[in-house]
Design a protein around this motif. Structure first.
Motif, short mmCIF file in Angstrom:
data_model
loop_
_atom_site.label_atom_id
_atom_site.label_comp_id
_atom_site.label_asym_id
_atom_site.label_seq_id
_atom_site.Cartn_x
_atom_site.Cartn_y
_atom_site.Cartn_z
N THR A 1 20.26 0.21 15.44
CA THR A 1 20.37 0.67 16.83
C THR A 1 20.70 2.16 16.89
OG1 THR A 1 22.67 -0.11 16.97
CG2 THR A 1 20.96 -1.58 17.83
N ARG A 2 21.54 2.64 15.97
CA ARG A 2 21.82 4.08 15.93
C ARG A 2 20.55 4.87 15.60
NH1 ARG A 2 26.85 2.49 13.33
NH2 ARG A 2 25.84 2.78 11.34
N ARG A 3 19.77 4.37 14.65
CA ARG A 3 18.52 5.05 14.27
C ARG A 3 17.53 5.06 15.44
NH1 ARG A 3 13.50 3.48 11.64
NH2 ARG A 3 12.61 5.37 10.76
N VAL A 4 17.37 3.92 16.09
CA VAL A 4 16.46 3.83 17.23
C VAL A 4 16.90 4.80 18.32
CG1 VAL A 4 15.72 2.32 19.13
CG2 VAL A 4 15.65 1.49 16.77
N HIS A 5 18.19 4.84 18.60
CA HIS A 5 18.71 5.75 19.63
C HIS A 5 18.42 7.21 19.28
CE1 HIS A 5 21.26 7.11 22.89
NE2 HIS A 5 21.82 7.94 22.04
N ARG A 6 18.65 7.60 18.02
CA ARG A 6 18.40 8.98 17.60
C ARG A 6 16.92 9.34 17.75
NH1 ARG A 6 21.72 7.66 13.28
NH2 ARG A 6 19.91 7.47 11.93
N ILE A 7 16.04 8.43 17.33
CA ILE A 7 14.60 8.70 17.42
C ILE A 7 14.17 8.80 18.87
CG2 ILE A 7 12.31 7.70 16.99
CD1 ILE A 7 13.51 6.60 14.33
N GLN A 8 14.63 7.89 19.72
CA GLN A 8 14.27 7.96 21.13
C GLN A 8 14.78 9.25 21.77
OE1 GLN A 8 15.78 4.17 22.59
NE2 GLN A 8 13.69 3.43 22.79
N LYS A 9 16.01 9.61 21.45
CA LYS A 9 16.59 10.83 22.00
C LYS A 9 15.80 12.05 21.56
CE LYS A 9 20.94 13.24 22.55
NZ LYS A 9 22.30 13.38 22.14
N ARG A 10 15.39 12.09 20.30
CA ARG A 10 14.60 13.22 19.79
C ARG A 10 13.28 13.33 20.54
NH1 ARG A 10 14.01 11.83 14.67
NH2 ARG A 10 11.85 11.23 14.82
N HIS A 11 12.61 12.20 20.78
CA HIS A 11 11.34 12.23 21.50
C HIS A 11 11.54 12.62 22.97
CE1 HIS A 11 8.36 10.99 18.51
NE2 HIS A 11 9.35 10.28 17.97
N LEU A 12 12.65 12.19 23.56
CA LEU A 12 12.95 12.61 24.94
C LEU A 12 13.17 14.12 25.00
CD1 LEU A 12 15.47 9.98 26.38
CD2 LEU A 12 13.20 10.52 27.24
N GLU A 13 13.90 14.65 24.03
CA GLU A 13 14.18 16.08 24.02
C GLU A 13 12.92 16.90 23.80
OE1 GLU A 13 17.21 16.24 21.01
OE2 GLU A 13 18.79 15.69 22.43
N ARG A 14 12.00 16.39 22.99
CA ARG A 14 10.73 17.10 22.77
C ARG A 14 9.94 17.24 24.05
NH1 ARG A 14 8.61 14.18 17.33
NH2 ARG A 14 10.03 15.19 15.90
N GLY A 15 10.04 16.24 24.92
CA GLY A 15 9.32 16.29 26.20
C GLY A 15 9.83 17.38 27.12
N GLY A 16 11.04 17.86 26.88
CA GLY A 16 11.60 18.95 27.66
C GLY A 16 11.91 18.60 29.11
N LEU A 17 12.09 17.33 29.41
CA LEU A 17 12.36 16.93 30.79
C LEU A 17 13.82 17.15 31.17
CD1 LEU A 17 10.37 13.58 30.97
CD2 LEU A 17 9.83 15.72 32.13
N GLY A 18 14.68 17.28 30.18
CA GLY A 18 16.10 17.44 30.47
C GLY A 18 16.74 16.15 30.99
N ILE A 19 16.19 15.03 30.56
CA ILE A 19 16.68 13.72 31.00
C ILE A 19 17.43 13.06 29.85
CG2 ILE A 19 15.97 11.41 31.74
CD1 ILE A 19 13.62 12.69 33.13
N THR A 20 18.60 12.53 30.15
CA THR A 20 19.36 11.82 29.14
C THR A 20 18.80 10.40 28.99
OG1 THR A 20 20.94 10.88 30.70
CG2 THR A 20 21.45 13.10 29.83
N PRO A 21 19.12 9.72 27.88
CA PRO A 21 18.69 8.33 27.75
C PRO A 21 19.18 7.44 28.91
CG PRO A 21 19.35 9.16 25.62
CD PRO A 21 19.72 10.22 26.64
N ALA A 22 20.39 7.68 29.40
CA ALA A 22 20.92 6.88 30.51
C ALA A 22 20.13 7.16 31.80
CB ALA A 22 22.40 7.16 30.72
N GLN A 23 19.78 8.42 32.04
CA GLN A 23 18.97 8.74 33.21
C GLN A 23 17.57 8.14 33.08
OE1 GLN A 23 19.41 13.01 32.98
NE2 GLN A 23 20.76 13.03 34.78
N SER A 24 17.04 8.15 31.88
CA SER A 24 15.74 7.55 31.63
C SER A 24 15.78 6.07 31.97
CB SER A 24 15.35 7.75 30.15
OG SER A 24 14.23 6.98 29.81
N ARG A 25 16.82 5.41 31.55
CA ARG A 25 16.97 3.97 31.83
C ARG A 25 17.06 3.72 33.34
NH1 ARG A 25 21.93 0.23 30.88
NH2 ARG A 25 20.95 -1.79 31.14
#
Length: 153
Positions: free
Chosen positions: A18-42
């Motif tokens: 779960t830590r690995r999945v979270h890190r990978i998802q966060k990295r892909h979110l950050e690459r998109g440059g939307l400035g959205i946190t995982p919680a905001q995405s959810r």
């Protein structure tokens, strides 16, 4: 000497995953440059599943968080122009949360980022392993399907 605890080892594997999945998802979110946190995405993804704009308390219940947490998330998304607060026409004391056009666009980008993250996470698995994992995850989330053999006697 004590025997190894298979459930303890499995629990550790799950936590590492779960830590690995979270890190990978966060990295892909950050690459998109939307400035959205995982919680905001959810929250955005949850909001998109409603047929009509929900109340803050509806979102808190669905997300299984306290209402104050939803307020903080909505504040940030509203400042970014992705959601807006709107009065309920039937009860002016009730505030509903609506996706904006910018929020819908962000959701499309988020779906792409999630798809890329899933591809990276699942890359080591064969198609058969992916299907098996999907079934196991369904069981963990929803419980055993009626009539399905769980292997427990």
């Amino acid at each position: 000497m004590t025997a190894p605890d298979p459930d303890g080892l499995l629990a550790e594997q799950l936590l590492r995953l779960t830590r690995r999945v979270h890190r990978i998802q966060k990295r892909h979110l950050e690459r998109g440059g939307l400035g959205i946190t995982p919680a905001q995405s959810r929250l955005l993804r949850t909001l998109a599943h409603y047929g009509s704009p929900p109340r803050m308390s509806d979102l808190a219940e669905r997300l299984e968080v306290v209402p104050r947490a939803v307020t903080t998330l909505v504040d940030g998304l509203e400042a970014a122009g992705m959601v807006r607060r709107a009065q309920d026409p039937a009860n002016r004391r009730v505030i509903r949360i609506e996706l904006t056009d910018e929020g819908r666009g962000a959701l499309r980008e988020l779906r792409g980022a999630r798809r890329l993250a899933a591809e990276e996470i699942l890359a080591p698995l064969t198609d058969a392993q992916r299907a098996q994992l999907g079934g196991l995850l369904d069981t963990l989330i929803d419980g055993p399907a009626p009539g399905r053999d769980t292997g427990v006697s």
